[in-house]
Design an enzyme around this catalytic site. Structure first.
Site, short mmCIF file in Angstrom:
data_model
loop_
_atom_site.label_atom_id
_atom_site.label_comp_id
_atom_site.label_asym_id
_atom_site.label_seq_id
_atom_site.Cartn_x
_atom_site.Cartn_y
_atom_site.Cartn_z
N ASN A 100 11.36 -17.00 47.39
CA ASN A 100 10.25 -17.65 48.09
C ASN A 100 8.89 -17.35 47.46
O ASN A 100 7.95 -18.10 47.66
CB ASN A 100 10.25 -17.19 49.55
CG ASN A 100 9.00 -17.58 50.30
OD1 ASN A 100 8.84 -18.73 50.71
ND2 ASN A 100 8.09 -16.62 50.49
N TYR A 171 1.86 -26.70 39.82
CA TYR A 171 2.74 -26.34 40.93
C TYR A 171 3.90 -27.33 41.05
O TYR A 171 5.06 -26.95 41.24
CB TYR A 171 1.91 -26.31 42.21
CG TYR A 171 2.67 -26.02 43.47
CD1 TYR A 171 3.13 -24.74 43.75
CD2 TYR A 171 2.89 -27.02 44.42
CE1 TYR A 171 3.81 -24.46 44.93
CE2 TYR A 171 3.56 -26.75 45.60
CZ TYR A 171 4.02 -25.48 45.85
OH TYR A 171 4.68 -25.21 47.02
N LYS A 175 7.89 -26.42 40.75
CA LYS A 175 8.82 -26.69 41.84
C LYS A 175 9.89 -27.69 41.44
O LYS A 175 11.03 -27.62 41.94
CB LYS A 175 8.04 -27.18 43.07
CG LYS A 175 7.19 -26.09 43.73
CD LYS A 175 8.03 -24.89 44.15
CE LYS A 175 7.26 -23.92 45.03
NZ LYS A 175 8.08 -22.74 45.39
#
Length: 302
Positions: A100, A171, A175
């Site tokens: 996470n 980002y 991801k």
């Protein structure tokens, strides 16, 4: 604490705040013994502090659960290996890895520095790979020794990685990489009894305080759809033995909504028995586009 994770041992990275904290608390509530990992950085990845991880451990213990803190940088190979060893040494085994940890440094592509790109890719993508690599090696070793475990990995992708997000190119790339890594890991680790899935959560955290602050705000009353705790029951189930028939999937969660993402797959085809003439490619591709559903536009697109 008893529940669907009774007797299982879990690592949760980036578990000092936000989604990670909610995951650690829910996994413990469901009976797991938890290694709470957090480097204690700011929302942009600056500084370190043992406080956030220790506070979550204290909260779990106060509720009757078992937990220990870990302050490792999960993108550091040696630290990631030590994190896995800590779980096994402390609780005797490892069953679950929830990846996470991460932070954001939002910029439009033409304003993104090399340092910002490297930092975000490192914490998200390498920070997923390093713990996964050493947890996977442990489970392979256990399987070969005749001690297979119903092991589970839950990665954290994002709608930004699946549909893209304007102003979050770095980002989004990280991801998207995590989603691809999930597919490969699910295949490679399946022989050892390991399932690998990813979530794409939508919740109010430090990482969504900037461009999405207005849509993430808590309501004055009623169901708070953006509460990070809404995501954690899905993580807990994916971490359970019951989820053994589910692997290589990406699950989007927002409030009480669960959506199974449908990723890249082969679409319409145009084929010749010879090499294409460059002048003929345009009409062929446009015909294929007409036969395909339009892609979803990135978040923030005008």
């Amino acid at each position: 604490m008893t529940g669907i994770l009774e007797g299982r041992v879990a690592i949760v990275t980036g578990a000092g705040r936000g989604l990670g904290r909610a995951h650690a608390l829910e996994l413990a509530r469901q009976g797991a013994r938890v290694v709470v990992n957090d480097l204690g950085t700011s929302g942009a990845g600056a500084g370190t502090s043992a406080g956030p991880a220790e506070e979550v451990v204290a909260e779990i213990r106060a509720a009757g659960g078992e937990a220990v803190a870990n302050g490792a940088d999960v993108a550091d190979f040696a630290a990631a290996e030590a994190l896995v060893h800590q779980a096994v040494a402390t609780f005797g085994a490892l069953d679950v890895l929830v990846n996470n940890a991460g932070f954001v440094r939002d910029r439009m592509l033409v304003n993104t520095s090399e340092e910002e790109w490297d930092a975000v890719i490192r914490v998200h993508l390498k920070g997923h790979f390093a713990p996964l690599r050493f947890a996977g090696a442990y489970w392979r070793q256990e399987a070969k020794a005749g001690r297979p475990r119903a092991a589970r990995i839950v990665n954290t992708s994002s709608g930004a990685g699946l549909q893209g997000s304007v102003g979050q190119g770095t980002y989004s790339a990280a991801k998207a990489g995590i989603a691809g890594l999930t597919l490969v890991a699910a295949e490679e680790l399946a022989p050892y009894g390991v399932t690998v899935n990813a979530i794409a959560p939508s919740a109010r955290t430090r990482m969504t305080e900037g461009p999405f602050a207005a849509t993430m705000a808590a309501p004055a009353e009623g169901f708070d759809r953006m509460d990070p705790a809404n995501v954690s029951p899905v993580v807990a189930w994916l971490a359970s033995e019951d989820s053994g028939d589910v692997t290589g999937r990406v699950v989007e969660i927002e409030g009480g909504r669960i959506c199974l993402e449908d990723g890249w797959r082969h679409g319409p085809v145009a084929e010749l028995d010879t090499r294409w003439n460059a002048a003929d490619v345009g009409p062929a591709v446009r015909d294929l586009i007409k036969a395909s559903p339009a892609p979803e536009r990135p978040y923030g697109a005008r």
